[in-house]
Scaffold this motif. Structure first.
Motif, mmCIF file in Angstrom:
data_model
loop_
_atom_site.group_PDB
_atom_site.id
_atom_site.type_symbol
_atom_site.label_atom_id
_atom_site.label_comp_id
_atom_site.label_asym_id
_atom_site.label_seq_id
_atom_site.Cartn_x
_atom_site.Cartn_y
_atom_site.Cartn_z
ATOM 1 N N SER A 517 0.830 -1.215 0.000
ATOM 2 C CA SER A 517 0.000 0.000 0.000
ATOM 3 C C SER A 517 0.862 1.261 0.000
ATOM 4 N N ILE A 518 2.166 1.105 0.256
ATOM 5 C CA ILE A 518 3.086 2.245 0.215
ATOM 6 C C ILE A 518 3.582 2.384 -1.229
ATOM 7 N N HIS A 519 3.105 3.363 -1.908
ATOM 8 C CA HIS A 519 3.437 3.517 -3.323
ATOM 9 C C HIS A 519 4.909 3.893 -3.496
ATOM 10 N N GLU A 526 5.621 11.550 2.958
ATOM 11 C CA GLU A 526 4.344 10.957 2.550
ATOM 12 C C GLU A 526 4.207 9.531 3.065
ATOM 13 N N THR A 527 5.330 8.800 3.051
ATOM 14 C CA THR A 527 5.297 7.431 3.575
ATOM 15 C C THR A 527 4.965 7.432 5.057
ATOM 16 N N ASN A 528 5.590 8.313 5.804
ATOM 17 C CA ASN A 528 5.338 8.388 7.256
ATOM 18 C C ASN A 528 3.892 8.779 7.544
ATOM 19 N N GLU A 529 3.381 9.749 6.767
ATOM 20 C CA GLU A 529 2.000 10.184 6.971
ATOM 21 C C GLU A 529 1.025 9.052 6.648
ATOM 22 N N HIS A 530 1.288 8.377 5.532
ATOM 23 C CA HIS A 530 0.431 7.252 5.132
ATOM 24 C C HIS A 530 0.418 6.168 6.209
ATOM 25 N N ILE A 533 -1.528 7.275 9.419
ATOM 26 C CA ILE A 533 -2.986 7.193 9.268
ATOM 27 C C ILE A 533 -3.431 5.738 9.210
ATOM 28 N N LEU A 534 -2.654 4.922 8.483
ATOM 29 C CA LEU A 534 -3.010 3.513 8.338
ATOM 30 C C LEU A 534 -2.962 2.792 9.679
ATOM 31 N N ARG A 535 -1.901 3.023 10.446
ATOM 32 C CA ARG A 535 -1.773 2.369 11.749
ATOM 33 C C ARG A 535 -2.901 2.791 12.693
ATOM 34 N N GLY A 536 -3.218 4.085 12.689
ATOM 35 C CA GLY A 536 -4.307 4.561 13.550
ATOM 36 C C GLY A 536 -5.655 4.004 13.142
ATOM 37 N N LYS A 566 -8.238 6.831 1.106
ATOM 38 C CA LYS A 566 -6.965 6.728 0.391
ATOM 39 C C LYS A 566 -6.053 5.693 1.052
ATOM 40 N N SER A 567 -6.044 5.677 2.386
ATOM 41 C CA SER A 567 -5.157 4.773 3.109
ATOM 42 C C SER A 567 -5.559 3.316 2.924
ATOM 43 N N LEU A 568 -6.866 3.084 2.795
ATOM 44 C CA LEU A 568 -7.359 1.701 2.747
ATOM 45 C C LEU A 568 -7.599 1.197 1.331
ATOM 46 N N GLU A 569 -7.396 2.038 0.320
ATOM 47 C CA GLU A 569 -7.810 1.665 -1.032
ATOM 48 C C GLU A 569 -7.064 0.453 -1.578
#
Length: 970
Positions: A517-519, A526-530, A533-536, A566-569
């Motif tokens: 899921s990490i493009h 952007e990776t850290n932000e993604h 959000i994903l972990r939370g 976006k995080s779960l797509e």
């Protein structure tokens, strides 16, 4: 003119029978609808009066005639007329609120079809007799006319007139008689249909878990076993279900990901298609709510049984009509009254009918006590004779379930270990599964017919290590790859399968899905932000107590819904994400939760979830949401006496005022707080929230019908607080507990009473009263006189209608029972003050009650000379002990609970076996009534005290008097 008089009398009789047509024309439409029935009252009243007049004429005519045969004919007609009057009186509708009461009365009392057939026969006999009588009498009149023996011309004219009238009436007699009978039959059919509709309304009382059935909407994407997989296992289950095996339970246990749920769904589908599925209940912590615990387990099964069989439905409706509060009672009572007893009432047939009950993922039922109860109760299916109930239970082999099955005999269940199936058989089924799904991928992506090739399929089978969930996740992951389909396939095949254990293989594919899921075009920020959000988001999803939609999740975690999208797509391989944003997000398999919460399994720190921290974050988010959205009179009820149901009466829904996220926060914020490591302190988030919104929270809980859960939540908070470190918070919570416990019943009935009666009568120094003094209504011009402090009275329990004579606590202190002059025993929940049971059976006042040492039984003694033993949890009458000849004053259980002693005004002590109800000893020796009895600690002796001023000590085994103590006893 005796002949003419006789003809006139026969005319009265024919008039009665002929009256049937007119009568029925006014009554046949009655009860066709609740409203039109009321409009027919005047017509029915008129018809009834006319028939009564005819009946009186027939009776008077019978008394006046000297013709014996004619008199008997009149009496017969009068008898039928009286019966018709009775029927009319029954079917007459009273109107208003009594309308349905009249319906039920009529349905119980109106003639059956057999009765109508008998009526037809009786009217036919009357018709034949009338034909004969009129023919004879008219011939006599004709002869009189011809011979000129009539006295006058007027007499001859009268004879001719009578002849014409009677002939006309006789021509209509057959038709009217048939109309009368047919109309009453139709009337009966109308009543029976109305009865069915009214009777079935009882089913609405059953609380149903909508997501529990195998074919529920929430499970529409779940599939059955693919053709040519699990062949031998499915055949074994079907042979057990359809054969003569006396074991009612098939326990299918297996490790996570071995395909238990798919097998359960396939079996449920198989018997559903053959109309032999009694019910299904699929537990799920992911879906949450009603399918993560057993609160609605038995009522849901009962509702499905009622739909599966009209006869069973009638039995279940009858049980609900006899004891409507059974839906709020403990599981044992619900099982026996709503399921076991209706099944026992079915008549025996040959061969015995087999019905299937499918229960999936029992390990996902959160309460271990409920798991034990379910297994224990379902084993009672062996008692069924007319029907063979086959119960398939699937679960992981976890300790609570091991223990539950260990408590029932091996002869009552068939044990099958799924992960012990030959590896070659499992690999074959996984191979078929992979080929099936890769065929769909090949067709969609237009790959070569040989893709992905035999070697690739075999490599995937090896990687799966016997886990269907690995194969399913891999197929979804590759399918969702789009143009990167082959890249994803290569990534999965890249791991070393030779050393991969089943769990490790599953962990590897979960990690592969998350990392994908990490493009590649993300920069570090952007990776850290993604990942953050994903972990939370994932941490919230796997620790929720009930699944939420993306929109509700966004409100709860305070993250933009688009960011969550976006995080779960790219996670559709492991999450069931619906296109409809209002539908909840689900895990494809609970093993994902295990993976994310276990740091040893999920070793990528970017995705691993710390469970206690996740619960604390959710609790804080719940408190924030509650603080921003709760307010006084949130549903706009306005009137202090308005009930929660009045919201729907205004064509509104609770959801219009309390969002799904807000409802979740109201119900679960304390549970999340309890599972975190948060320390509750003075002036902390919890303290500040309660200081501002405690009453708003109570109002919301009342609107949701969850006020008792609020009482328990306050008690949980009290137990979490260190009184020395947080004295202010602790004092406020204790005062809040006194407030809610004392006012629970009134707040439950009317939410806005939180700010009225409950608040107005709180003590002057109540911390809740002081904190919310601005909430008191401005129309209360003069406050009532109230006490300064909370006194010793915690709550007032009302329900008895006469004096209460006795009260006793259960050994664990969680329940207490009281007996009353109103001939009932009531059992109460100490923590919430809610009435748990009302025990009815005595015919006179209750003198004493007592719990058995283990708290499972409750004995009550009465002036009706009997002792009743009850199941303290379910309220079921276990035994009625009869033998005393005077009122029973006292009861006592032996230390092991196997015996019960009772003392009576008949001067005797009886020793009873609590299991069989048999009288073991009758101890005689006192000269006056016995007022008290007690067992010794070893249970070998029993002592009795009497009004004869003596105490006698008896040997329980022999009944001999061991000691006698004499002295004045006051």
């Amino acid at each position: 003119m005796e002949v003419l008089a006789a003809i006139g009398l026969v005319g009265n009789i024919i008039q009665f029978v002929d009256f049937g047509g007119e009568l029925i024309s006014k009554t046949v439409e009655i009860q066709k609808s609740g409203t039109s029935a009321l409009a027919e009252n005047i017509n029915i009243e008129t018809a009834t009066n006319d028939l009564a007049l005819l009946s009186t004429n027939l009776r008077d005519s019978a008394e006046s005639t000297s013709d014996t045969a004619l008199r008997e004919l009149c009496q017969s007609c009068n008898t039928v007329a009286t019966e018709l009057l009775t029927v009319l009186d029954i079917v007459k509708v009273c109107g208003g609120q009594n309308k349905w009461k009249s319906f039920r009365k009529a349905m119980r009392s109106v003639w059956s079809k057999d009765d109508i057939a008998l009526l037809e026969q009786r009217l036919a006999r009357l018709r034949d007799e009338l034909n004969l009588r009129v023919t004879v009498d008219l011939r006599s009149v004709a002869e009189m006319t011809v011979t000129g023996s009539t006295d006058t011309v007027s007499d001859r004219e009268r004879v001719i007139q009578v002849n014409e009238e009677q002939s006309s009436r006789l021509n209509d007699l057959d038709l009217n008689t048939k109309n009368l009978a047919d109309a009453i039959v139709r009337q009966k059919d109308i009543f029976e249909k109305s009865h069915t509709i009214l009777h079935r309304q009882h089913l609405e009382k059953l609380a149903v878990a909508a997501a529990a059935p195998f074919n529920s909407y929430d499970r529409r994407k779940d599939s059955d076993c693919i053709k040519n997989t699990r062949v031998s296992l499915l055949q074994e289950i079907r042979e057990w279900a359809d054969g003569n095996d006396e074991r009612p339970i098939f326990w299918l246990r297996g490790l996570a990901g071995t395909g238990k749920s798919t097998i359960a769904r396939t079996i449920a589908h198989y018997y559903h298609d053959r109309r032999r599925l009694a019910a299904s209940f699929f537990f799920s912590r992911d879906i949450g709510g009603d399918v993560r615990d057993a609160r609605k387990f038995f009522t849901t099964i009962a509702a499905q049984l009622a739909r599966a069989s009209d006869l069973l439905g009638d039995h279940i409706c009858h049980a609900l009509s006899q004891k409507s509060d059974v839906v709020n009672q403990v599981p044992r009572e619900q099982w026996r009254q709503l399921i076991l007893e209706p099944l026992l009432k079915l008549q025996c047939s040959a061969p015995r009918l087999s019905l299937a009950l499918v229960i999936d993922a029992l390990d996902e039922c959160e309460n271990e006590g409920d798991i034990r109860t379910i297994v224990d109760l379902l084993s009672e299916a062996r008692l069924l004779k007319a029907v063979r109930l086959r119960i398939l239970i699937t679960s992981r082999p976890e300790i609570p379930i091991w223990q539950s099955f260990g408590e029932i005999p091996d002869t009552e269940y068939h044990d099958f270990v799924l992960h012990n199936i030959s590896r070659s058989i499992v690999d074959h089924d996984i191979r078929v599964f992979i080929k099936y799904h890769f065929g769909a991928i090949r067709e969609k992506r237009m790959f070569d017919l040989e893709w992905p090739g035999r070697e690739t399929v075999e490599a995937l089978v090896k990687h799966a290590s016997g886990l269907f969930i690995w194969a399913a996740t891999a197929c979804r992951f590759i399918k969702d790859g789009g143009r990167f389909t082959e890249r994803r396939l290569s990534a999965i095949l890249g791991s070393d399968a030779s050393t991969t254990a089943p769990e490790k293989g599953l962990d590897a594919i979960y990690l592969e899905v998350l990392q994908s899921s990490i493009h590649t075009d993300f920069d570090e920020h952007e990776t850290n932000e993604h990942c953050s959000i994903l972990r939370g988001t994932l941490g919230t999803i796997v620790t929720l107590f009930a699944s939420l939609s993306i929109d509700s999740l966004a409100r709860l975690v305070n993250i933009n819904a688009k960011d969550i999208d976006k995080s779960l797509e790219d996670l559709h391989a492991i999450l069931d994400i619906r296109k409809d944003r209002h539908l909840p997000i689900r895990l494809h398999h609970p093993s994902l939760r295990d993976f994310l919460l276990n740091r040893k399994r999920c070793d990528d720190l970017r995705f691993g979830v710390n469970e206690s921290i996740a619960h604390e974050l959710i609790a804080n988010n719940c408190i924030y949401l509650l603080s921003t959205e709760l307010r006084r009179d949130i549903c706009g009820l306005h009137e202090p006496g308005a009930a929660p149901g009045d919201v729907s009466d205004q064509n509104q829904k609770i959801e219009n005022f309390l969002s799904t996220a807000l409802q979740y926060a109201c119900q679960y914020w304390v549970q999340h707080l309890k599972r975190s490591n948060a320390q509750l302190e003075d002036n902390g988030k919890t303290y500040n929230f309660l200081q501002q919104h405690l009453l708003h929270w109570f109002e919301a809980l009342s609107l949701l019908g969850k006020i008792s859960e609020g009482v328990l939540a306050i008690q949980v908070l009290e137990n979490m607080i260190d009184a020395k470190k947080s004295p202010n918070l602790y004092a406020f919570i204790r005062d809040s507990k006194r407030f809610i416990v004392y006012n629970r019943s009134i707040i439950e009935e009317a939410p806005l009473q939180t700010y009225c009666c409950a608040f107005a009568f709180a003590p002057q120094r109540s911390l809740v009263r002081k904190q919310f003094r601005e909430e008191i209504l401005n129309w209360i011009k003069r406050s009532p006189h109230i006490v300064e402090e909370w006194n010793a009275l915690v709550q007032r329990l009302e329900g008895h209608t006469d004096w209460v004579n006795t009260v006793v606590f259960s050994p664990d202190g969680k329940l207490f029972a009281c007996g009353s002059n109103d001939r009932t025993v009531r059992v109460w929940d100490v923590a919430t003050g809610a009435s748990v049971q009302t025990l009815k059976g005595h015919t006179s006042r209750i003198r004493t009650v007592g719990f058995s040492p283990d708290g499972k039984l409750l004995a009550s003694a009465s002036n009706d000379e009997t002792v009743h033993i009850w199941d303290a949890i379910t309220g079921t009458a276990v035994q009625t002990l009869k033998g005393h000849t005077s009122l029973v004053n006292t009861v006592a259980f032996s230390p092991d609970g196997k015996l019960l002693a009772s003392g009576s005004g008949d001067k005797t002590v009886c020793i009873w076996d609590t299991t069989t109800g048999a009288a073991i000893q009758t101890l005689e020796g006192h000269t006056h009534g016995v007022n008290a009895v007690i067992f010794s600690l070893d249970g070998r002796l029993v002592a009795s005290a009497s009004s004869d001023e003596t105490i006698l000590v008896w040997d329980v085994a022999t009944g001999a008097t061991v000691q006698k103590f004499k002295g004045r006893i006051n």
